[in-house]
Design a protein around this motif. Structure first.
Motif, mmCIF file in Angstrom:
data_model
loop_
_atom_site.group_PDB
_atom_site.id
_atom_site.type_symbol
_atom_site.label_atom_id
_atom_site.label_comp_id
_atom_site.label_asym_id
_atom_site.label_seq_id
_atom_site.Cartn_x
_atom_site.Cartn_y
_atom_site.Cartn_z
ATOM 1 N N ARG A 142 -14.025 3.907 -61.845
ATOM 2 C CA ARG A 142 -14.574 2.642 -61.335
ATOM 3 C C ARG A 142 -13.484 1.575 -61.229
ATOM 4 N N TYR A 143 -12.588 1.535 -62.208
ATOM 5 C CA TYR A 143 -11.522 0.531 -62.217
ATOM 6 C C TYR A 143 -10.523 0.765 -61.075
ATOM 7 N N THR A 144 -10.099 2.009 -60.884
ATOM 8 C CA THR A 144 -9.054 2.272 -59.891
ATOM 9 C C THR A 144 -9.577 2.207 -58.458
ATOM 10 N N VAL A 145 -10.799 2.703 -58.224
ATOM 11 C CA VAL A 145 -11.347 2.642 -56.867
ATOM 12 C C VAL A 145 -11.757 1.215 -56.527
ATOM 13 N N GLY A 146 -12.330 0.517 -57.525
ATOM 14 C CA GLY A 146 -12.661 -0.890 -57.341
ATOM 15 C C GLY A 146 -13.882 -1.154 -56.493
ATOM 16 N N ARG A 147 -14.779 -0.177 -56.374
ATOM 17 C CA ARG A 147 -15.988 -0.357 -55.565
ATOM 18 C C ARG A 147 -17.230 -0.133 -56.417
ATOM 19 N N ALA A 148 -18.290 -0.860 -56.089
ATOM 20 C CA ALA A 148 -19.538 -0.730 -56.824
ATOM 21 C C ALA A 148 -20.065 0.697 -56.734
ATOM 22 N N TRP A 149 -20.652 1.174 -57.815
ATOM 23 C CA TRP A 149 -21.305 2.477 -57.909
ATOM 24 C C TRP A 149 -20.348 3.644 -57.770
ATOM 25 N N THR A 150 -19.070 3.402 -57.999
ATOM 26 C CA THR A 150 -18.100 4.497 -57.939
ATOM 27 C C THR A 150 -18.374 5.529 -59.017
ATOM 28 N N ALA A 151 -18.629 5.090 -60.250
ATOM 29 C CA ALA A 151 -18.849 6.030 -61.348
ATOM 30 C C ALA A 151 -20.065 6.904 -61.076
ATOM 31 N N TRP A 187 -12.617 6.762 -50.403
ATOM 32 C CA TRP A 187 -13.297 8.051 -50.524
ATOM 33 C C TRP A 187 -12.369 9.148 -51.008
ATOM 34 N N THR A 188 -11.110 9.106 -50.586
ATOM 35 C CA THR A 188 -10.152 10.103 -51.084
ATOM 36 C C THR A 188 -9.902 9.901 -52.564
ATOM 37 N N LEU A 189 -9.768 8.655 -52.989
ATOM 38 C CA LEU A 189 -9.579 8.376 -54.414
ATOM 39 C C LEU A 189 -10.808 8.820 -55.216
ATOM 40 N N THR A 190 -11.987 8.588 -54.681
ATOM 41 C CA THR A 190 -13.215 9.034 -55.342
ATOM 42 C C THR A 190 -13.235 10.552 -55.481
ATOM 43 N N ALA A 191 -12.834 11.259 -54.415
ATOM 44 C CA ALA A 191 -12.801 12.722 -54.464
ATOM 45 C C ALA A 191 -11.800 13.222 -55.500
ATOM 46 N N LEU A 192 -10.630 12.574 -55.582
ATOM 47 C CA LEU A 192 -9.641 12.969 -56.589
ATOM 48 C C LEU A 192 -10.190 12.775 -57.999
ATOM 49 N N LEU A 238 -25.355 13.645 -66.672
ATOM 50 C CA LEU A 238 -24.079 12.994 -66.390
ATOM 51 C C LEU A 238 -24.225 11.913 -65.328
ATOM 52 N N VAL A 239 -25.176 12.077 -64.420
ATOM 53 C CA VAL A 239 -25.418 11.038 -63.406
ATOM 54 C C VAL A 239 -25.801 9.730 -64.087
ATOM 55 N N PHE A 240 -26.575 9.810 -65.173
ATOM 56 C CA PHE A 240 -26.999 8.606 -65.878
ATOM 57 C C PHE A 240 -25.854 7.992 -66.681
ATOM 58 N N VAL A 241 -24.897 8.809 -67.102
ATOM 59 C CA VAL A 241 -23.690 8.260 -67.734
ATOM 60 C C VAL A 241 -22.912 7.444 -66.703
ATOM 61 N N THR A 263 -21.243 7.689 -58.154
ATOM 62 C CA THR A 263 -20.892 8.587 -57.058
ATOM 63 C C THR A 263 -20.067 9.763 -57.555
ATOM 64 N N VAL A 264 -19.076 9.496 -58.403
ATOM 65 C CA VAL A 264 -18.233 10.566 -58.944
ATOM 66 C C VAL A 264 -19.080 11.549 -59.755
ATOM 67 N N ALA A 265 -19.913 11.019 -60.648
ATOM 68 C CA ALA A 265 -20.749 11.882 -61.483
ATOM 69 C C ALA A 265 -21.747 12.663 -60.637
ATOM 70 N N ALA A 266 -22.382 11.990 -59.686
ATOM 71 C CA ALA A 266 -23.373 12.658 -58.845
ATOM 72 C C ALA A 266 -22.724 13.729 -57.971
ATOM 73 N N GLY A 267 -21.519 13.471 -57.489
ATOM 74 C CA GLY A 267 -20.810 14.468 -56.691
ATOM 75 C C GLY A 267 -20.523 15.722 -57.483
ATOM 76 N N TYR A 268 -20.083 15.542 -58.733
ATOM 77 C CA TYR A 268 -19.809 16.701 -59.581
ATOM 78 C C TYR A 268 -21.088 17.467 -59.898
ATOM 79 N N VAL A 269 -22.149 16.749 -60.252
ATOM 80 C CA VAL A 269 -23.424 17.399 -60.581
ATOM 81 C C VAL A 269 -23.981 18.126 -59.354
ATOM 82 N N ALA A 270 -23.842 17.531 -58.175
ATOM 83 C CA ALA A 270 -24.297 18.189 -56.949
ATOM 84 C C ALA A 270 -23.546 19.502 -56.733
ATOM 85 N N TYR A 271 -22.255 19.493 -56.997
ATOM 86 C CA TYR A 271 -21.474 20.736 -56.886
ATOM 87 C C TYR A 271 -21.993 21.792 -57.851
#
Length: 381
Positions: free
Chosen positions: A250-259, A164-169, A291-294, A261-269
């Motif tokens: 997605r590559y560095t975090v290594g978890r499904a749906w990371t991309a 989660w910290t890596l996702t936030a970064l 961007l969420v769809f990207v 999550t990152v896009a949705a987090g930014y759009v939510a902000y």
């Protein structure tokens, strides 16, 4: 060891027990690693809040070096400088490569900031987020965040906190990279506000923009101020480049749906600060919901490829182009579908012919990303 809960007590404990010179890669207690990178997140949050407010500020008023958004951003910058100084002196919570990235990014940002001030003193108001000095600020911030990503990824113990910290970064990295696209997102609503006869910008700002091209304040002058960038830039940057960043996440975090999550987090902000800016009577922007769809396209491509580099790159090219441009086109149609001829917009102007460039570029760059990432990982820190 009993570690206190409060940040002040933790800071005192750190300096009492660990403030001594060391080489990068020095053994670091787990609580120090977590506290250090949690502070990185707080510092980057200050920078994001300041930069978001700053973009809106400059679509309303002429530049002010001591404007509140700059001061808010500076709080985050000072925190980053202190963190990098601690990493550099103690060698804790980093290795040699991550420290060099943090140092290089911070130095670049600190050099670019006064250059930007000098540029404004010499040339006057900078009418675009895409200028050279602004580019140095974005690049410096990107490199310093990349250093934090590199350090945390290698040092943090496996588990949910690491992920989660890596996702936030990566969210902060994405925000910094996407930031110049705000020129068009704020600009289109600035233009529509002028067409309604209720311009967001103060008269002196519009007059300055008009004088910059030797005209009276008219629609062409407002376009020069609000939308000076070609319509082809927005989708290439917002879909093509962001897909690369989301793929790296997605590559560095290594978890499904990371991309996603990152896009949705930014759009939510972005969606959250929209009503806050409205409430404070500041200009607002269109929100890049597409961007969420990207991000979704990146995650689906990863699942389709199943570890096969060529298949993943091909799937990414097709899905990113289809999902990204399809969602952006749909978002652009919301205004005529829902609001008719109302003088507003739900997306900036877009040159859709760029889809062919994104399709080819994504395929080529994703294919090259595998060997490049392996070389990066194999390098000695």
């Amino acid at each position: 060891m009993d570690v206190p809960r409060g940040p002040v007590a933790k800071t005192r404990l750190f300096f009492r027990r660990h403030w001594e010179r060391g080489e990068p890669g020095r053994e670091t207690p787990e609580w120090v690693v977590r506290y250090c990178y949690r502070t990185w997140l707080v510092a980057l949050l200050f920078k994001v809040l300041g930069s978001s407010w700053d973009m809106s500020w400059h679509f309303k008023w002429l530049r002010d070096d001591l404007a509140p958004p700059h001061l808010l951003n500076s709080v985050g910058t000072v925190m980053v400088c202190v963190l990098v100084a601690i990493h550099s002196f103690t060698g804790m919570a980093c290795d040699r490569r991550s420290l060099r990235l943090m140092q290089a990014g911070t130095v670049m940002f600190l050099v670019a900031a006064p250059l930007d001030v000098i540029n404004h003193r010499v040339s006057g108001l900078d009418l675009t987020a895409w200028s050279a000095t602004h580019g140095l600020l974005y690049l410096g911030t990107a490199i310093m965040i990349l250093g934090a990503i590199d350090g945390w990824r290698k040092i943090a113990p496996p588990g949910p906190v690491r992920a989660w910290t890596l996702t936030a970064l990566w969210m902060f990295f994405l925000e910094n990279a996407f930031f110049p696209n705000g020129q068009q997102e704020y600009g289109i609503l600035e233009l529509r506000s002028w067409e309604r006869g209720e311009p967001y910008a103060e008269p002196s700002l519009l007059e300055f923009a008009a004088q910059d091209i030797g005209r009276a304040v008219d629609r062409e002058a407002v376009i020069h101020f609000a939308l000076p960038i070609g319509d082809w830039v927005y989708p290439l940057w917002g879909i093509g480049v962001m897909a690369l960043i989301l793929g790296a996440a997605r590559y560095t975090v290594g978890r499904a749906w990371t991309a996603t999550t990152v896009a949705a987090g930014y759009v939510a902000y972005r969606a959250l600060i929209w009503p806050l800016l409205t409430w404070a009577d500041f200009p607002t922007s269109t929100v890049p919901f597409y961007l969420v769809f990207v991000g979704l396209a990146v995650d689906v491509a990863w699942r389709v490829g199943r570890g096969r580099a060529t298949a993943t790159a091909g799937a990414a090219a097709v899905l990113v182009t289809a999902f990204g441009y399809g969602a952006l086109w749909t978002q652009a149609q919301l205004r005529p579908w829902l609001l008719g001829d109302a003088p507003t917009e739900t997306a900036p102007p877009v040159a859709y012919w760029t889809a062919a460039v994104v399709l080819a570029g994504t395929a080529a760059l994703w294919t090259a990303a595998g060997p490049l990432s392996r070389r990066w990982s194999a390098r000695t820190p």
